[in-house]
Design a protein around this motif. Sequence first.
Motif, PDB file in Angstrom:
ATOM      1  N   GLU A  30     161.222  -3.073   9.427  1.00  0.00           N
ATOM      2  CA  GLU A  30     161.971  -1.970  10.038  1.00  0.00           C
ATOM      3  C   GLU A  30     161.894  -2.030  11.571  1.00  0.00           C
ATOM      4  OE1 GLU A  30     164.305   1.358  10.595  1.00  0.00           O
ATOM      5  OE2 GLU A  30     164.078   0.051   8.848  1.00  0.00           O
ATOM      6  N   HIS A  31     160.709  -2.430  12.091  1.00  0.00           N
ATOM      7  CA  HIS A  31     160.531  -2.558  13.544  1.00  0.00           C
ATOM      8  C   HIS A  31     161.491  -3.612  14.099  1.00  0.00           C
ATOM      9  CE1 HIS A  31     158.687  -3.019  17.461  1.00  0.00           C
ATOM     10  NE2 HIS A  31     158.436  -4.296  17.218  1.00  0.00           N
ATOM     11  N   GLU A  32     161.614  -4.733  13.362  1.00  0.00           N
ATOM     12  CA  GLU A  32     162.499  -5.809  13.826  1.00  0.00           C
ATOM     13  C   GLU A  32     163.966  -5.371  13.727  1.00  0.00           C
ATOM     14  OE1 GLU A  32     163.037 -10.587  13.338  1.00  0.00           O
ATOM     15  OE2 GLU A  32     162.327  -9.475  11.616  1.00  0.00           O
ATOM     16  N   ARG A  33     164.292  -4.638  12.669  1.00  0.00           N
ATOM     17  CA  ARG A  33     165.677  -4.231  12.460  1.00  0.00           C
ATOM     18  C   ARG A  33     166.121  -3.195  13.486  1.00  0.00           C
ATOM     19  NH1 ARG A  33     168.807  -0.617  10.524  1.00  0.00           N
ATOM     20  NH2 ARG A  33     167.137   0.850  10.106  1.00  0.00           N
ATOM     21  N   SER A  34     165.257  -2.192  13.731  1.00  0.00           N
ATOM     22  CA  SER A  34     165.684  -1.057  14.568  1.00  0.00           C
ATOM     23  C   SER A  34     165.110  -1.069  15.976  1.00  0.00           C
ATOM     24  CB  SER A  34     165.270   0.262  13.891  1.00  0.00           C
ATOM     25  OG  SER A  34     163.845   0.347  13.837  1.00  0.00           O
ATOM     26  N   GLY A  35     164.010  -1.835  16.199  1.00  0.00           N
ATOM     27  CA  GLY A  35     163.371  -1.849  17.517  1.00  0.00           C
ATOM     28  C   GLY A  35     162.556  -0.587  17.797  1.00  0.00           C
ATOM     29  N   ARG A  36     162.393   0.299  16.788  1.00  0.00           N
ATOM     30  CA  ARG A  36     161.628   1.536  17.010  1.00  0.00           C
ATOM     31  C   ARG A  36     160.136   1.238  17.117  1.00  0.00           C
ATOM     32  NH1 ARG A  36     162.927   4.810  12.120  1.00  0.00           N
ATOM     33  NH2 ARG A  36     161.747   6.489  13.068  1.00  0.00           N
ATOM     34  N   PRO A  37     159.383   2.022  17.924  1.00  0.00           N
ATOM     35  CA  PRO A  37     157.956   1.745  18.106  1.00  0.00           C
ATOM     36  C   PRO A  37     157.190   1.789  16.786  1.00  0.00           C
ATOM     37  CG  PRO A  37     158.727   3.368  19.695  1.00  0.00           C
ATOM     38  CD  PRO A  37     159.833   3.178  18.710  1.00  0.00           C
ATOM     39  N   ILE A  38     156.162   0.921  16.690  1.00  0.00           N
ATOM     40  CA  ILE A  38     155.383   0.800  15.447  1.00  0.00           C
ATOM     41  C   ILE A  38     154.678   2.121  15.119  1.00  0.00           C
ATOM     42  CG2 ILE A  38     153.390  -0.372  14.409  1.00  0.00           C
ATOM     43  CD1 ILE A  38     154.372  -2.884  16.036  1.00  0.00           C
ATOM     44  N   GLY A  39     154.104   2.770  16.153  1.00  0.00           N
ATOM     45  CA  GLY A  39     153.392   4.041  15.923  1.00  0.00           C
ATOM     46  C   GLY A  39     154.288   5.082  15.278  1.00  0.00           C
ATOM     47  N   ARG A  40     155.521   5.183  15.784  1.00  0.00           N
ATOM     48  CA  ARG A  40     156.463   6.181  15.247  1.00  0.00           C
ATOM     49  C   ARG A  40     156.826   5.856  13.797  1.00  0.00           C
ATOM     50  NH1 ARG A  40     160.734   7.424  19.543  1.00  0.00           N
ATOM     51  NH2 ARG A  40     158.831   8.104  20.546  1.00  0.00           N
TER      52      ARG A  40
END
Length: 566
Positions: A30-40
């Motif tokens: 999901e991090h790779e797909r969306s670029g959203r921070p891992i913590g979030r």
Amino acid sequence: MADISGDPLVGLLREQGLIDDMQLEEVGAEHERSGRPIGRLLVDYGLLDQETLLQIMADHLATEVVHPTEADLTPDILEAVPASVARMYHCIPVAVFGTTVQIALANPLNPEVIDELGYTIGKEVQVVVADPDQIEALIDKLYPKETGAMSDLLKEMGADLGSDEALTDDEIKELDISDTADSAPIVKFVNLVLHQAVQDRASDIHFEPFEDSFRIRYRVDGALYEMAPPPLHLAIPVISRIKVMSNLDIAERRLPQDGRISVNIGGRLVDLRVSTLPTQFGESVVLRVLDRSAMTLDLESLGFPPFIYDYTQEAIEQPNGIFIVTGPTGCGKTTTLYSALRRVNRMESKLLTVEDPVEFDIDGIMQVPVHESVGMTFAKALRSFLRQDPDIIMLGEMRDLETSQVAIQASLTGHLVLSTLHTNDAPGTVTRLVDMGVEPFLISSTLMAVLAQRLVRTICKRCRTPFEPTESQLSLLGLSAHDVGEKVFYYGRGCNECNDSGYRGRKGIYELLINSEPIRELINQRSPTAVLRQKAIELGMVPLREDGLRGIFEGATTVEEVLKYT
């Protein structure tokens, strides 16, 4: 999938047994797909609650969790960190003790950022932990927008670095450029320019010296926007700073140079491709921004019509043949090919690419850069590839007869070849290859399909407004009022969200020519482009203009954009 096991937060959670490999894989994808921070993502997936996560980080850093409010942050505390720095590093000062500033960072586990922050503000930094959303909200509320910070910084540099006049060659020789390039105001200014560009989703940054001005422009969604121009005397220090960052020779100002910079901007890893060009009034520098977190190299995210998506998936699974993506510079051809490679990048396949230059590093793929100066050409690399036992080869561009012949030879000997070409439409690719000198029977027997594409700007969702198209607009699109019926047309009125342009983001429009039996016959007869196009449309090819109409009718883009690019 992105390997996030090296992320400090992930390492910390694994050490404490709070996340397992399956959860890690899910978060990584999901991090790779969306670029959203891992913590979030960890909080959103319910793997940890926000308070626990903050406390774990605070314990690791031997510090405390704070919950700053607007009332706590007095003007003298806010002054400790300038607005530009707060926005660049995603941080907020929460207390000041003499020469020490207590700072809450959105990403507190990055030691490089902490060191850089101390150097930039000239004070000792003590890190505390706070909710990243709370930090961002306070930055937006308490700090003015960048323009004030930028003009303050320019004033500071004007005082530090002398008069607003271009330097002569003799003065440049006497000046220690490396010292000037590493001075704190120049470092801060360049960092701020890069940060602003990434924040504004720029694809390129242009530094352009003229006789009596120094311009900095960004390209956002295909259009150029100018920043507040810095004083002319900053041209050499700023350009030298960029050359220092990209390990180029700062003393060489007569020859073009190419380099690369990897920077961490607001917790995001951004690659910048650097190109310098000597001009009459100094060096012009262009940075191509390759933001890994903003790039989603998935076929699904390219916005293909269903038929093209299905065919492309099928084509890249074939054992041999040539699949060409065509269009002008900057229309997303490389992104399309990378997305296709990502789809077929499996343990049982050997993938090789030759590019000029390599734009994105993809795990599991051998990527080879072209070096014309030492004789490492596309054709030479391709010949070597055939001895490396590949299954799939990506060729950056079929730019001459030799390269095209080797690509055809590779496909005839059982390899799938993906490549790009610069032509106006899909049928024009066949004519272009014949003009290069490739035999028609070789094209008809190896070419699987040609995908032509363009990028059109999409209407800003916040200020999208319906309107009634005029008869002249409809006639330019080849439509009548009867064809339009009840369909609604939209345009962007312009708002803060889209810098008053009416557009935000881009989408692809596509045209797919499949090499079926009737097309093969026409290729062998050396038929002109117009005949090929007519036959392809009869066989079901949707032309670029018609695919553009799909975007207009969906309310995604405007009449002007489709007319401009098709």
